[in-house]
Write an enzyme that holds these catalytic residues in place. Structure first.
Site, PDB file in Angstrom:
ATOM      1  N   ASP A  34       0.897  -1.317  -0.107  1.00 34.91           N
ATOM      2  CA  ASP A  34      -0.109   0.128  -0.002  1.00 34.91           C
ATOM      3  C   ASP A  34       0.815   1.287   0.034  1.00 34.91           C
ATOM      4  O   ASP A  34       0.648   2.071  -0.757  1.00 34.91           O
ATOM      5  CB  ASP A  34      -0.953  -0.072   1.313  1.00 34.91           C
ATOM      6  N   GLU A  36       3.834   1.881  -1.126  1.00 37.01           N
ATOM      7  CA  GLU A  36       4.245   1.996  -2.427  1.00 37.01           C
ATOM      8  C   GLU A  36       3.185   2.745  -3.503  1.00 37.01           C
ATOM      9  O   GLU A  36       3.462   3.805  -4.406  1.00 37.01           O
ATOM     10  CB  GLU A  36       4.931   0.869  -3.061  1.00 37.01           C
ATOM     11  N   ASP A  38       0.823   4.263  -2.603  1.00 40.29           N
ATOM     12  CA  ASP A  38       0.418   5.631  -2.094  1.00 40.29           C
ATOM     13  C   ASP A  38       1.605   6.795  -2.658  1.00 40.29           C
ATOM     14  O   ASP A  38       1.367   7.847  -3.109  1.00 40.29           O
ATOM     15  CB  ASP A  38       0.390   5.829  -0.628  1.00 40.29           C
ATOM     16  N   GLU A 120     -25.076 -17.607 -15.029  1.00 37.13           N
ATOM     17  CA  GLU A 120     -24.517 -16.808 -14.323  1.00 37.13           C
ATOM     18  C   GLU A 120     -25.024 -16.394 -12.884  1.00 37.13           C
ATOM     19  O   GLU A 120     -26.486 -16.839 -12.757  1.00 37.13           O
ATOM     20  CB  GLU A 120     -24.058 -15.415 -14.919  1.00 37.13           C
ATOM     21  N   LYS A 122     -27.390 -14.160 -10.380  1.00 37.25           N
ATOM     22  CA  LYS A 122     -27.984 -12.912 -10.446  1.00 37.25           C
ATOM     23  C   LYS A 122     -27.855 -12.094  -9.121  1.00 37.25           C
ATOM     24  O   LYS A 122     -27.909 -12.388  -7.935  1.00 37.25           O
ATOM     25  CB  LYS A 122     -29.423 -13.165 -10.200  1.00 37.25           C
ATOM     26  N   CYS A 420     -34.552 -14.616  36.611  1.00 37.48           N
ATOM     27  CA  CYS A 420     -34.539 -15.507  35.563  1.00 37.48           C
ATOM     28  C   CYS A 420     -36.135 -16.404  35.331  1.00 37.48           C
ATOM     29  O   CYS A 420     -36.656 -16.550  36.444  1.00 37.48           O
ATOM     30  CB  CYS A 420     -33.818 -16.436  35.872  1.00 37.48           C
ATOM     31  N   CYS A 444     -30.962 -23.421  38.305  1.00 35.96           N
ATOM     32  CA  CYS A 444     -31.568 -23.082  37.122  1.00 35.96           C
ATOM     33  C   CYS A 444     -31.869 -24.448  36.149  1.00 35.96           C
ATOM     34  O   CYS A 444     -30.931 -24.903  35.896  1.00 35.96           O
ATOM     35  CB  CYS A 444     -30.898 -21.938  36.458  1.00 35.96           C
TER      36      CYS A 444
HETATM   37  O1  D41 Z   1     -26.794 -10.147 -12.052  1.00 41.80           O
HETATM   38  C1  D41 Z   1     -27.758  -9.549 -12.327  1.00 41.80           C
HETATM   39  N1  D41 Z   1     -28.440  -9.015 -11.611  1.00 41.80           N
HETATM   40  C2  D41 Z   1     -28.094  -9.592 -13.779  1.00 41.80           C
HETATM   41  C3  D41 Z   1     -29.179  -8.610 -14.349  1.00 41.80           C
HETATM   42  C4  D41 Z   1     -27.667 -10.319 -14.701  1.00 41.80           C
HETATM   43  N2  D41 Z   1     -26.789 -11.266 -14.370  1.00 41.80           N
HETATM   44  N3  D41 Z   1     -28.137 -10.348 -15.930  1.00 41.80           N
HETATM   45  C5  D41 Z   1     -28.931  -9.675 -16.575  1.00 41.80           C
HETATM   46  N4  D41 Z   1     -29.407  -9.596 -17.832  1.00 41.80           N
HETATM   47  C6  D41 Z   1     -30.382  -8.989 -18.086  1.00 41.80           C
HETATM   48  C7  D41 Z   1     -30.444  -9.088 -19.731  1.00 41.80           C
HETATM   49  C8  D41 Z   1     -30.976 -10.210 -20.155  1.00 41.80           C
HETATM   50  C9  D41 Z   1     -31.768  -7.908 -20.037  1.00 41.80           C
HETATM   51  C10 D41 Z   1     -29.376  -8.440 -20.447  1.00 41.80           C
HETATM   52  C11 D41 Z   1     -29.768  -8.838 -15.754  1.00 41.80           C
HETATM   53  C12 D41 Z   1     -30.609  -7.772 -16.258  1.00 41.80           C
HETATM   54  N5  D41 Z   1     -31.072  -7.886 -17.627  1.00 41.80           N
HETATM   55  C13 D41 Z   1     -31.259  -6.589 -15.334  1.00 41.80           C
HETATM   56  N6  D41 Z   1     -30.971  -6.186 -14.285  1.00 41.80           N
HETATM   57  C14 D41 Z   1     -31.613  -5.251 -13.859  1.00 41.80           C
HETATM   58  C15 D41 Z   1     -32.618  -5.295 -14.934  1.00 41.80           C
HETATM   59  C16 D41 Z   1     -32.217  -5.970 -15.888  1.00 41.80           C
END
Ligand code: D41
Length: 692
Positions: A34, A36, A38, A120, A122, A420, A444
């Site tokens: 850190d 360096e 800085d 993936e 959300k 108690c 108790c």
């Molecule tokens: O991780 C998310 N929240 C996420 C949101 C994600 N992994 N993929 C997303 N893909 C889309 C589309 C399919 C429309 C490209 C999204 C969202 N939309 C999204 N997040 C908020 C509104 C839409």
């Protein structure tokens, strides 16, 4: 004017700092210390101060600061930000249904090959559009209604993980990256801990932390918040040579340009792969470093995505499968306490039933008084309840805006529960402890099993055979309420217990009988006084010599004992101040539990200082251990072999070679009475010795 050299240096510094930034904030693999970092940063700042014309919008010095805004400017998205079809589904069937829909829309039959998908996470944060022109970050906007969002460029610049310039030789003319801003759990905890220490407001949860920070008008405030970002897709794109043709390749390409992309993602064909991903992530949800809502499945190939198109505002080629929410709102019907095995009173909120984390929750822990105060939870409040995985549900925060009118009073455990609820003993809060505790350790019911097991333990009363299975039975059948009841057990009762043959019952009874002859130290330890371990018990025994002296000791007297501080002293006085506990102590003595007492440190202290004694043979009343304890209490040492330096040999029955050796060397020999006389407070002999 800045020379060419200075310009070159500034450019080099900028690049180097951004590379370290990327290593630190995105890869989580710092490349330099850190300090360096800085230095480099300060060197660049100094150059830019001297030659302001050197400042570029992508300079790392431009991440911090900026004046607070009056409001956010509206941004019309070049390409609308669609929403994602979201299904709340805890079953694998969701992925299969998605695959069936996709195949149907694409007109595929069973004979056709599997569709390739990307899966993936959300993220639970705030969707953002980052606009890069020729590699330079020019604008960041919230999703808003999908058509129009808010310009949050100032705030987004403060996120160290978001590159101000794409790391690529040939950036597209326009590249819009869409993703989610969120807060990692560890960053959330650290931030809150710091805020708490500074007496400032804390964030309710990481989600609110992320959304609130970005929609914050003062960029300096936003800069304080540790936010992260992961890309999930693209918006407007112009002039991207060899642009990727799949979602997966796009994320790889973005990662290659230093855009943060989550590595928890897969590409695979058919529904089974999605199901496996769904289940794998569900199982690991609580050990991920951030909160997630669920998983997202997307058709991987862009040409198939185009073919599928979208319905109103949701693409037909993507779906989100939410996991059960881990937080919900509900109301507090009441606050009660549970007494734990150690006597701690844990406040528990009784809640209006709510479905959270996959189960219906009716109770949630409030941990302790400090937490109640910090969250200011009151009966009648609307609260956020969280249940993550198998962790017990907890109240995260009270929603103060929804507090009933008139305001319910603050909840104080000691006020509501002065005694108690399990045993009626006094309830106290020790200095420096978060927990409020019941002092009725020996009586108790909540603490009964624990107290008995401890009492019978090898280092306490040493009742062999009185283990947890037996304690469970004795307590559950109501045969033993306090340790004193152990001494009232008879052969018939014991033999009637599960898995108790007459022989083992007899053995146990003998062990109980044998335990009656003990030492003061063991007895004190056996009582299970909070903060009084084996060593403290020995110190106390040595110091006071008798139980009654200990019982009547005031806090100041206790503080005179070696290693006894205010907390231990308080624990002891509170224990003996509880009449229920004294009843049990007296019952134990009445049942025949006994130990040799002596005058205690205050009187016998130092009588044997510097002297070594040797014990041999069996003494008529003292156990070897209690004799040793008494000698040590008087400052003496007990050795295993006799030498010229031995002051006394204490000999009992069947003394062996040590006695002979003592006689040969002319060492003084004592019997038990002689030892006790030596230790008696008014002992002339002792006085005499001390004068030596
Ligand atoms: O991780 C998310 N929240 C996420 C949101 C994600 N992994 N993929 C997303 N893909 C889309 C589309 C399919 C429309 C490209 C999204 C969202 N939309 C999204 N997040 C908020 C509104 C839409």
């Amino acid at each position: 004017m800045a020379s060419a050299d200075v310009l070159a240096r500034a450019t080099a510094l900028r690049r180097e700092i951004e590379q370290h930034n990327y290593a630190y904030y995105v890869l989580d693999q710092p490349t330099i210390p850190d300090a360096e970092y800085d230095w480099l940063f300060r060197e660049l700042q100094a150059l830019e101060t001297e030659y302001p014309e050197l400042i570029t919008p992508d300079s790392p010095t431009q991440r911090v600061g900026g004046k607070p805004l009056d409001g956010f400017a509206q941004v019309r998205h070049a390409v609308p930000m669609l929403s994602i079809r979201t299904e709340t589904d805890t079953e694998a069937s969701g992925a299969q249904a998605f695959d069936v829909r996709v195949r149907k829309e694409l007109g595929l039959s069973e004979a056709d090959p599997l569709v390739e998908y990307a899966a993936e996470l959300k993220f639970d944060g705030l969707a953002i559009n980052l606009r890069y022109e020729h590699g330079l970050l020019v604008q960041a906007a919230t999703r808003g209604d999908g058509e129009t969002g808010e310009d949050v460029t100032q705030n987004i610049r403060t996120l160290h993980c978001i590159p101000l310039r794409l790391q690529t030789e040939a950036p597209p003319a326009v590249l819009e990256v869409r993703g989610e801003v969120f807060m990692r759990r560890d960053d959330f905890e650290r931030y809150n801990a710091r805020q708490r220490e500074a007496g400032k407001l804390t964030l309710v949860n990481p989600r609110n932390g992320a959304a609130g920070s970005i929609r914050q008008l003062d960029p300096a405030m936003a800069a304080q918040r540790p936010l992260s970002f992961f890309a999930y897709g693209l918006g407007d794109v112009q002039g991207w040579k060899d642009a990727p043709r799949t979602h997966g390749a796009t994320l790889d390409a973005l990662a290659g340009m230093s855009i943060p992309v989550c590595s928890e993602r897969i590409i695979g064909s058919g529904a089974a792969v999605l199901v496996a991903f769904h289940d794998d992530i569900a199982a690991r949800r609580d050990s991920l470093p951030f909160d997630i809502d669920g998983v997202v499945y997307k058709v991987n190939a862009y040409d198939l995505q185009r073919e599928l198109g979208f319905l109103t505002r949701e693409p037909r080629w993507a779906v989100a499968h939410k996991y059960p929410a881990q937080e919900q709102l509900t109301t507090v019907l009441g606050i009660e306490v549970q007494v734990g095995r150690t006597g701690a009173l844990t406040p528990v909120a009784r809640l209006a039933p709510v479905f959270v984390g996959g189960v219906t929750v009716t109770n949630a822990t409030l941990h302790n008084q400090d937490e109640i105060d910090r969250k200011d939870v009151r009966v009648g409040d609307t609260v956020i309840v969280r249940r993550a995985g198998d962790v017990i549900p907890e109240v995260v925060a009270a929603v103060i805006e929804r507090r009933p009118d008139p305001e319910p009073p603050r909840f104080n455990i000691l006020e509501i529960y002065p005694v108690c609820p399990e045993c009626g003993s006094h309830v106290v809060r020790l200095e420096g402890e978060a927990a409020v505790r019941c002092t009725g350790g020996l009586v108790c019911p909540a603490q009964r099993k624990q107290a008995l097991l401890h009492f019978a333990g090898r280092r306490a009363m040493d009742i062999e055979g009185l283990g947890d299975k037996l304690v469970d039975q004795l307590v559950e059948r109501g045969l033993v309420h306090t340790p004193a009841d152990v001494y009232g057990l008879d052969l018939v009762t014991l033999a009637g217990l599960d898995r108790m043959a007459e022989k083992s019952a007899a053995n146990l009874l003998a062990a109980i009988e044998a335990s009656k002859a003990t030492t003061l130290a063991r007895f004190i330890f056996a009582l299970g006084i909070r903060n009084v371990g084996e060593t403290t018990a020995k110190d106390l025994a040595r110091h006071f010599g008798s139980l009654d002296k200990l019982i009547s000791a005031a806090e100041v007297d206790l503080l005179a004992v070696r290693d006894v501080g205010p907390i231990v002293a308080q624990s002891i006085t509170q224990f003996f101040a509880e009449p229920h506990n004294l009843d049990v102590v007296n019952s134990l003595r009445a049942a025949g539990v006994h130990w040799p007492e002596f005058a205690g440190m205050s009187q016998s202290a130092g009588i044997l200082t510097g002297q070594t004694l040797v014990l041999t043979g069996t003494l008529p009343t003292l156990t070897r251990e209690s004799a040793k304890e008494m000698i040590e209490a008087a400052g003496g040492k007990v050795a295993g072999s006799v030498s010229k330096k031995t002051a006394y040999v204490v000999a009992g029955e069947e003394a062996g070679s040590k006695l002979t050796k003592a006689q040969e060397l002319g060492v003084s020999i004592l019997d038990e009475a002689g030892l006790l006389a030596l230790l008696a407070p008014d002992n002339n002999n002792a006085q005499h010795r001390l004068d030596l």
